[in-house]
Scaffold this motif. Structure first.
Motif, PDB file in Angstrom:
ATOM      1  N   LEU A  57       0.809  -1.218   0.000  1.00 20.86           N
ATOM      2  CA  LEU A  57       0.000   0.000   0.000  1.00 20.86           C
ATOM      3  C   LEU A  57       0.845   1.272   0.000  1.00 20.86           C
ATOM      4  N   ILE A  58       1.910   1.319   0.813  1.00 21.76           N
ATOM      5  CA  ILE A  58       2.707   2.541   0.834  1.00 21.76           C
ATOM      6  C   ILE A  58       3.456   2.724  -0.482  1.00 21.76           C
ATOM      7  N   GLY A  59       3.928   1.627  -1.072  1.00 23.05           N
ATOM      8  CA  GLY A  59       4.569   1.735  -2.380  1.00 23.05           C
ATOM      9  C   GLY A  59       3.604   2.237  -3.436  1.00 23.05           C
ATOM     10  N   PHE A  60       2.409   1.687  -3.442  1.00 19.41           N
ATOM     11  CA  PHE A  60       1.386   2.105  -4.394  1.00 19.41           C
ATOM     12  C   PHE A  60       0.997   3.565  -4.197  1.00 19.41           C
ATOM     13  N   LEU A  61       0.672   3.925  -2.959  1.00 23.01           N
ATOM     14  CA  LEU A  61       0.215   5.290  -2.694  1.00 23.01           C
ATOM     15  C   LEU A  61       1.278   6.338  -2.999  1.00 23.01           C
ATOM     16  N   MET A  62       2.510   6.098  -2.566  1.00 21.55           N
ATOM     17  CA  MET A  62       3.555   7.094  -2.793  1.00 21.55           C
ATOM     18  C   MET A  62       3.849   7.245  -4.282  1.00 21.55           C
ATOM     19  N   ALA A  63       3.889   6.150  -5.032  1.00 22.67           N
ATOM     20  CA  ALA A  63       4.097   6.245  -6.479  1.00 22.67           C
ATOM     21  C   ALA A  63       2.916   6.936  -7.146  1.00 22.67           C
ATOM     22  N   ILE A  72      -3.184  16.556  -1.542  1.00 21.46           N
ATOM     23  CA  ILE A  72      -3.063  17.586  -0.515  1.00 21.46           C
ATOM     24  C   ILE A  72      -2.149  17.031   0.589  1.00 21.46           C
ATOM     25  N   PRO A  73      -1.153  17.810   1.043  1.00 17.85           N
ATOM     26  CA  PRO A  73      -0.173  17.304   2.008  1.00 17.85           C
ATOM     27  C   PRO A  73      -0.780  16.640   3.252  1.00 17.85           C
ATOM     28  N   ASN A  74      -1.802  17.222   3.838  1.00 20.89           N
ATOM     29  CA  ASN A  74      -2.376  16.625   5.040  1.00 20.89           C
ATOM     30  C   ASN A  74      -3.084  15.304   4.750  1.00 20.89           C
ATOM     31  N   LEU A  75      -3.602  15.141   3.547  1.00 25.67           N
ATOM     32  CA  LEU A  75      -4.212  13.865   3.183  1.00 25.67           C
ATOM     33  C   LEU A  75      -3.128  12.805   3.039  1.00 25.67           C
ATOM     34  N   ARG A  76      -1.975  13.182   2.475  1.00 29.43           N
ATOM     35  CA  ARG A  76      -0.846  12.250   2.378  1.00 29.43           C
ATOM     36  C   ARG A  76      -0.377  11.847   3.777  1.00 29.43           C
ATOM     37  N   LEU A  84      -1.192   4.094   7.570  1.00 29.87           N
ATOM     38  CA  LEU A  84      -0.195   3.042   7.346  1.00 29.87           C
ATOM     39  C   LEU A  84       0.832   2.980   8.465  1.00 29.87           C
ATOM     40  N   GLY A  85       1.131   4.102   9.096  1.00 34.39           N
ATOM     41  CA  GLY A  85       2.036   4.082  10.243  1.00 34.39           C
ATOM     42  C   GLY A  85       1.432   3.323  11.414  1.00 34.39           C
ATOM     43  N   SER A  91       6.149  -0.645   6.744  1.00 38.84           N
ATOM     44  CA  SER A  91       5.921  -0.012   5.448  1.00 38.84           C
ATOM     45  C   SER A  91       6.756   1.252   5.308  1.00 38.84           C
ATOM     46  N   SER A  92       6.871   2.036   6.353  1.00 39.75           N
ATOM     47  CA  SER A  92       7.698   3.244   6.302  1.00 39.75           C
ATOM     48  C   SER A  92       9.165   2.876   6.119  1.00 39.75           C
TER      49      SER A  92
END
Length: 134
Positions: A57-63, A72-76, A84-85, A91-92
């Motif tokens: 999920l973190i790989g998918f979302l960040m890409a 939007i930064p706060n949504l990220r 995810l944290g 994941s981090s």
């Protein structure tokens, strides 16, 4: 609602991360419990499933955020650091290590793997020993 996500206030970001962390932690508990009920407890299936799914999920979302959709930064922050944290800190670790390797920082990336795996496992063992003699 858009103003909520766009706010730059640090207190707001703490609330956003906390809310996401709650959602992620509850999701981790639910999914790992389900895995243990289905697959048994002779191997840490629940933890493995959560870590692999969280890393995907973190790989998918960040890409997705970097390549296709400016978020939007706060949504990220809510999705990655919060949800995810809370779901898995692995994941981090995985994303940051992949980012270092992708940037060509091979030594630092491998050092991160070594420290995170071997040193943290050692610290856990030392902590367990210390807890028994305390």
């Amino acid at each position: 609602m858009a103003n909520f996500w766009e706010g730059g206030n640090q207190l707001l970001q703490i609330v956003i991360v906390g809310l996401g962390g709650f959602i992620g932690s509850v999701s981790r508990f639910w999914l790992s419990s389900l895995a243990y009920r289905i697959l048994g407890q002779d191997f840490p299936y629940g933890t493995l499933l959560v870590n692999v799914f969280g890393c995907f999920l973190i790989g998918f979302l960040m890409a997705f955020f970097e390549e296709r959709f400016t978020v939007i930064p706060n949504l990220r922050v809510f999705l990655t650091i919060g949800i995810l944290g809370g779901f898995t800190t692995f994941s981090s670790f995985s994303y940051e290590t992949v980012a270092l390797l992708r940037e060509g920082s091979y030594f630092v990336g491998l050092l991160n793997v070594f420290i995170s795996v071997f040193v943290c496992l050692s610290a856990t063992w030392i902590g367990a020993v210390a807890g028994k003699v305390a």
